[in-house]
Scaffold this active site. Structure first.
Site, PDB file in Angstrom:
ATOM      1  N   GLY A   1      -0.544  -0.278   1.480  1.00 53.13           N
ATOM      2  CA  GLY A   1       0.098  -1.191   0.638  1.00 53.13           C
ATOM      3  C   GLY A   1      -0.620  -0.862  -0.739  1.00 53.13           C
ATOM      4  N   ASP A   2       0.018  -1.210  -1.639  1.00 54.03           N
ATOM      5  CA  ASP A   2      -0.379  -0.844  -2.971  1.00 54.03           C
ATOM      6  C   ASP A   2      -1.908  -1.080  -3.459  1.00 54.03           C
ATOM      7  OD1 ASP A   2       0.124  -3.413  -3.501  1.00 54.03           O
ATOM      8  OD2 ASP A   2       0.752  -2.817  -5.579  1.00 54.03           O
TER       9      ASP A   2
ATOM     10  N   ARG B   1       8.785  -8.510   6.349  1.00 53.81           N
ATOM     11  CA  ARG B   1       7.657  -9.481   5.908  1.00 53.81           C
ATOM     12  C   ARG B   1       7.633 -10.914   6.333  1.00 53.81           C
ATOM     13  NH1 ARG B   1       7.911  -5.923   0.904  1.00 53.81           N
ATOM     14  NH2 ARG B   1       5.695  -5.337   0.210  1.00 53.81           N
TER      15      ARG B   1
ATOM     16  N   ASN C   1       3.338  -3.028 -11.275  1.00 54.58           N
ATOM     17  CA  ASN C   1       4.131  -2.430 -10.110  1.00 54.58           C
ATOM     18  C   ASN C   1       5.203  -3.223  -9.919  1.00 54.58           C
ATOM     19  OD1 ASN C   1       4.431  -0.461  -8.265  1.00 54.58           O
ATOM     20  ND2 ASN C   1       2.220  -1.122  -7.084  1.00 54.58           N
TER      21      ASN C   1
ATOM     22  N   ARG D   1       8.747  -4.656  -8.794  1.00 57.11           N
ATOM     23  CA  ARG D   1       9.594  -4.367  -7.566  1.00 57.11           C
ATOM     24  C   ARG D   1      10.482  -5.324  -7.460  1.00 57.11           C
ATOM     25  NH1 ARG D   1       7.365  -0.322  -7.950  1.00 57.11           N
ATOM     26  NH2 ARG D   1       6.002   0.964  -6.482  1.00 57.11           N
TER      27      ARG D   1
ATOM     28  N   LYS E   1       0.889   4.752 -17.431  1.00 51.86           N
ATOM     29  CA  LYS E   1       1.398   6.008 -16.906  1.00 51.86           C
ATOM     30  C   LYS E   1       2.675   6.356 -16.995  1.00 51.86           C
ATOM     31  CE  LYS E   1      -0.070   3.162 -13.637  1.00 51.86           C
ATOM     32  NZ  LYS E   1      -0.434   2.612 -12.314  1.00 51.86           N
TER      33      LYS E   1
ATOM     34  N   ASP F   1       4.365  12.915 -17.752  1.00 53.36           N
ATOM     35  CA  ASP F   1       4.289  13.137 -19.114  1.00 53.36           C
ATOM     36  C   ASP F   1       2.691  12.431 -19.492  1.00 53.36           C
ATOM     37  OD1 ASP F   1       6.352  14.276 -19.777  1.00 53.36           O
ATOM     38  OD2 ASP F   1       7.387  12.264 -19.741  1.00 53.36           O
TER      39      ASP F   1
ATOM     40  N   ALA G   1       1.702   7.374  -3.302  1.00 52.76           N
ATOM     41  CA  ALA G   1       0.462   6.242  -3.631  1.00 52.76           C
ATOM     42  C   ALA G   1      -0.024   7.253  -4.848  1.00 52.76           C
ATOM     43  CB  ALA G   1      -0.417   6.561  -2.466  1.00 52.76           C
TER      44      ALA G   1
ATOM     45  N   ASP H   1      -1.236   4.439  -7.368  1.00 56.02           N
ATOM     46  CA  ASP H   1      -2.345   3.628  -6.671  1.00 56.02           C
ATOM     47  C   ASP H   1      -3.551   4.325  -6.430  1.00 56.02           C
ATOM     48  OD1 ASP H   1      -0.579   1.717  -5.718  1.00 56.02           O
ATOM     49  OD2 ASP H   1      -0.274   2.805  -4.040  1.00 56.02           O
TER      50      ASP H   1
END
Length: 303
Positions: free
Chosen positions: A28-29, A101, A163, A165, A223, A227, A253, A256
């Protein structure tokens, strides 16, 4: 260094070499980042704040934390719940995911404000993500953000990876609003430009950095895949080149482990520029292995 990561860890069913068979793991992240940081800084106290059940698979997950050097001091136990699950499917090398979940105890990690406050008080750096916010209901999200704000006011360093999602949120508006609330209580924000451009309409990495700085962050590290990494710290902007990888095996990952590399470098007293360079090397090694938790040699990464 006392590092606290807050979020969800799930049981992972990944295809084994024999067709129709699967390997059980945990990932998990927010946990992945804690796991890699514990690898890079074995002397650090790295803890994970999450929810778990009292069943066998929850015990296995907690054992995996311990085996990975991640402390379980702040795992909240819920007898009526268990661990979330995701299944990886492969089609010509491409990965897709199915999630369960509904009974995940991690969704209630913010039920106890006092427990959150105590864990944060005993930590120096506190890390959470957009997925952490997404799995919580509105009251839980508000509780977490309030405790993070209090911790920041008390001098703790708060770090946040948006992150993004979309499938975890009701709609884009709910997601982007919550993400900016998370940024508003954070010192360090570590976004990924491609996602930010898709959902916030940022024209370039500098626009992403500027938006998070305006929200209240003092340091932003953007990030951008293969690049260059752009960062802004105390008003100064810098660029760190990314070393090209000849063969990328699995990017699961990448972000992460990158985040863990940044934290590892800063914990060792390195500049942000050098910490990002370390993060790029770590992430570059991780994407050449299979799965989320790829064993790495810290000395090889640090050079």
């Amino acid at each position: 260094m006392r590092f606290l990561s807050i979020g969800e860890c799930m049981a992972e069913l990944a295809p084994a070499s024999t067709s129709g068979q699967f390997h059980l793991g945990f990932a998990g992240d927010a946990f992945n980042t804690a796991w890699f940081l514990a690898r890079m800084n074995p002397d650090a106290h790295v803890a994970f704040f999450t929810g778990a059940g009292t069943d066998t698979i929850s015990d296995q997950m907690c054992a995996a934390f311990t085996d990975g050097g991640v402390h379980t001091d702040y795992v909240q136990k819920f007898p009526d719940l268990t661990v979330g699950l995701y299944l990886i499917s492969l089609n010509n090398g491409e990965r897709s995911f199915s999630y369960w979940r509904g009974q995940s105890a991690a969704r209630r990690l913010a039920d106890d404000a006092e427990a959150l406050a105590g864990a944060m008080e005993n930590s120096d750096t506190i890390y959470f993500s957009g997925i952490t916010l997404a799995i919580l209901d509105a009251p839980g999200r508000a509780t977490l953000l309030a405790e993070l704000r209090t911790a920041r006011d008390a001098g703790k360093t708060i770090a946040f990876d948006p992150n993004l999602r979309p499938r975890l949120w009701t709609n884009d508006a709910e997601m982007t609003s919550a993400i900016m609330e998370g940024a508003a209580v954070s010192d360090i924000v570590l976004p990924s430009f491609e996602d930010e451009a898709d959902h916030f309409g940022d024209a370039d990495p500098q626009a992403t950095a500027d938006r998070y700085l305006a929200a209240g962050a003092t340091t932003v590290v953007v990030k951008n895949g293969e690049d260059d990494v752009l960062f802004v710290e105390d008003g100064a902007t810098g660029i760190v080149p990314v070393i090209a990888i000849s063969e990328v095996v699995d990017t699961t990952a990448a972000g992460d482990s990158f985040n863990a590399g940044v934290f590892a470098g800063l914990a060792d007293g390195q500049t942000l520029n050098d910490s990002i360079a370390l993060a790029c090397r770590l992430s570059g090694l991780v994407v050449q292995g299979k799965g989320a938790l790829v064993p790495v040699n810290p000395e090889a990464v640090k050079g």
